[in-house]
Motif scaffolding. Structure first.
Motif, short mmCIF file in Angstrom:
data_model
loop_
_atom_site.label_atom_id
_atom_site.label_comp_id
_atom_site.label_asym_id
_atom_site.label_seq_id
_atom_site.Cartn_x
_atom_site.Cartn_y
_atom_site.Cartn_z
N LEU A 132 -4.74 12.18 -0.32
CA LEU A 132 -3.82 11.21 -0.29
C LEU A 132 -2.39 11.24 0.40
O LEU A 132 -2.02 10.57 0.98
N LEU A 135 0.80 -1.24 0.12
CA LEU A 135 -0.14 -0.15 -0.19
C LEU A 135 0.96 1.32 0.22
O LEU A 135 0.70 2.10 -0.78
N LYS A 140 1.83 7.03 -6.49
CA LYS A 140 0.92 8.02 -7.09
C LYS A 140 1.40 9.38 -6.44
O LYS A 140 1.10 10.59 -7.25
N GLU A 185 2.42 2.08 -3.21
CA GLU A 185 1.42 2.47 -4.39
C GLU A 185 1.08 4.04 -4.23
O GLU A 185 1.11 4.58 -5.18
N LEU A 186 0.89 4.06 -2.82
CA LEU A 186 0.90 5.43 -2.33
C LEU A 186 1.91 6.67 -2.88
O LEU A 186 1.80 7.53 -3.23
N GLU A 217 -5.78 14.98 -4.04
CA GLU A 217 -4.36 14.78 -3.85
C GLU A 217 -3.85 15.01 -2.61
O GLU A 217 -3.08 14.56 -2.02
#
Lengths: 269, 269
Positions: free
Chosen positions: B139, B115, B122, B118-119, B136
């Motif tokens: 996130l 996780l 991004k 992937e964070l 954004e």
DNA sequence: TTTCTATATTCATTGTCTTAGTATAGATAT
DNA sequence: ATATCTATACTAAGACAATGAATATAGAAA
């Protein structure tokens, strides 16, 4: 697949029973055998994601075959029905009406990115046991953001990594009209037909013929949009008559080719 | 590996140059050849993550060898130095002092979960071009939460500064399969075996054999992640059979190699 | 204590065979 | 262009066995 063979599932009521004010309620469930959740609706929107296995989701008089590379967003109050083929590991995200403003207002199929997948896993682990403005809460908000940003694509063609599988997939893509059978591809790829079958299921989430069907549908729309006739398309896809092609098309996308085009694609001129 | 061969990198100033009020500034960089960022510090905290390649991070008079399964958190104002071996694909997350309250106050090595990875990807894609309270932004807040929640990695490989120790450590790293004894390394390093033993304990906190074991574990995971078989790894680490390697592995990490990988690391590809 | 030699066990992958189920060709109609 | 029907060829998927990789174990050796 036979939709008539319904088996009633225990109703999913978590989303309604609890009176929590939290906006997002994740729920993981295991389905152990082919069965069908009867048509129902609820005040929360729902993202339906099968992390393994395959399901068919019915909503708004349409249905979609959904492998683990995709998920379905069902807006609040929309009646839907889900058919599970064999074992399915299901991850649902129920989202309160108050939090769906950025999400689509109709039922759609989205691609599940690696990030979204990991977010869903974590959300499922957290469950509904979190406070407002906690780290868990913030994660749930990002889950919503990611669903909102996810690409819509009901005909997404998942690929694989196994060499034998990719050899077959490339052959299929290169020659959509080919009538070759699974056996033929098996010989060409170096795996037995059983293995190739298993590879399709394992790596793409779709069976051989479901995958080929999707590929043909993609190709069909591509060609139809160019203005070619249904007959031409049928030929290019290797059908011996347009009836067969039309039948396949309608069964999958709900409408026959031309009507589908008119409804979903920009009118030609 | 030779730390002395420093090459000055263009200073990383993004975190300071821009006067944005955003709390999190991600930055992706490619390092193309062996080089070293000279010691420096800045008012933002920094998560240093090499998604591919290996780096050595120096901070608080300690240093670690950091593979892509791990990342290093450097709190604001801490002086640090990073040495890159060959090509490294680097992903940095700079976090403003105002946002580090939940993060560790000393320099630590953490596990990078799927996780978090992937964070970070991004976040890097988003860069520093986002507004407060946007998706954004949310996130980025979750990135902070995930770093805060990340497990400390008990498998990190501490290095040292004494020349004789580092000579030994480099020899070990260069040749993980070597069966040489402490005595052999002592001769080679110019210290008595007793001194070398003390140096290991003092500078890395581990005994010679514990250090070597940990190095082998790290190496093992590194190779396994590349998709090689347990057998190959056993050989590369100098074991005469996989049983011995597996036994050691499970004793240390609780799970046998493949199961450990499945649980803790990205599926291959 | 660790690793080795040897043996045993579990597990995943693959191929063969079989069955029920499904898709399409071909004919025909709207 | 689309729908429906039937016969037939194909596919999906379970059971089973064979293989080889991964893992466990116990006694000997370093």
């Amino acid at each position: 697949m036979n939709i008539e063979k319904k088996t009633k599932l225990n109703p999913i009521e978590v989303g309604f029973r609890k009176n929590k004010k939290i906006p997002v309620i994740p729920l993981a469930r295991q389905v152990f055998e082919t069965c069908c959740a009867n048509p129902h609706s609820h005040p929360r929107g729902q993202l339906i994601f099968a992390e393994s296995g395959i399901m068919r989701v019915f909503c708004e008089k349409r249905s979609w075959l959904v492998p683990p590379t995709q998920a379905v967003w069902v807006p609040p109050h929309y009646e839907h029905q889900v058919y599970f083929q064999n074992k399915v590991s299901l991850l649902n995200i129920f989202i309160d009406e108050s939090a769906v403003s950025t999400l689509p207002t109709s039922c759609i199929v989205i691609k599940v990115s690696k990030l979204l997948k990991e977010l869903i896993y974590k959300a499922a682990k957290i469950g509904d046991n979190y406070e407002l403005n906690s780290p868990e809460f913030r994660l749930m908000m990002v889950v919503i953001d990611e669903i909102a940003q996810a690409e819509k694509d009901e005909l997404f063609l998942p690929l694989g990594s196994d060499t034998r599988l990719m050899k077959t997939i490339n052959a299929l893509l290169d020659n959509p009209s080919s009538q070759k059978s699974l056996n033929d591809y098996a010989k060409h790829s170096g795996a037995s037909s059983r293995t190739l079958l298993r590879l399709f299921k394992k790596e793409t989430g779709l069976s051989f013929s479901d995958w080929r069907k999707r590929m043909k549908l993609q190709k069909a729309i591509e060609i139809l949009v160019q203005g070619k006739s249904v007959n031409e398309v049928s030929c290019e896809l290797g059908y011996h008559n347009s009836s067969s092609f039309i039948e396949m098309f309608r069964k999958e996308l709900g409408l026959p080719p031309v009507k589908y085009l008119a409804k979903n694609c920009e009118a030609k001129f």
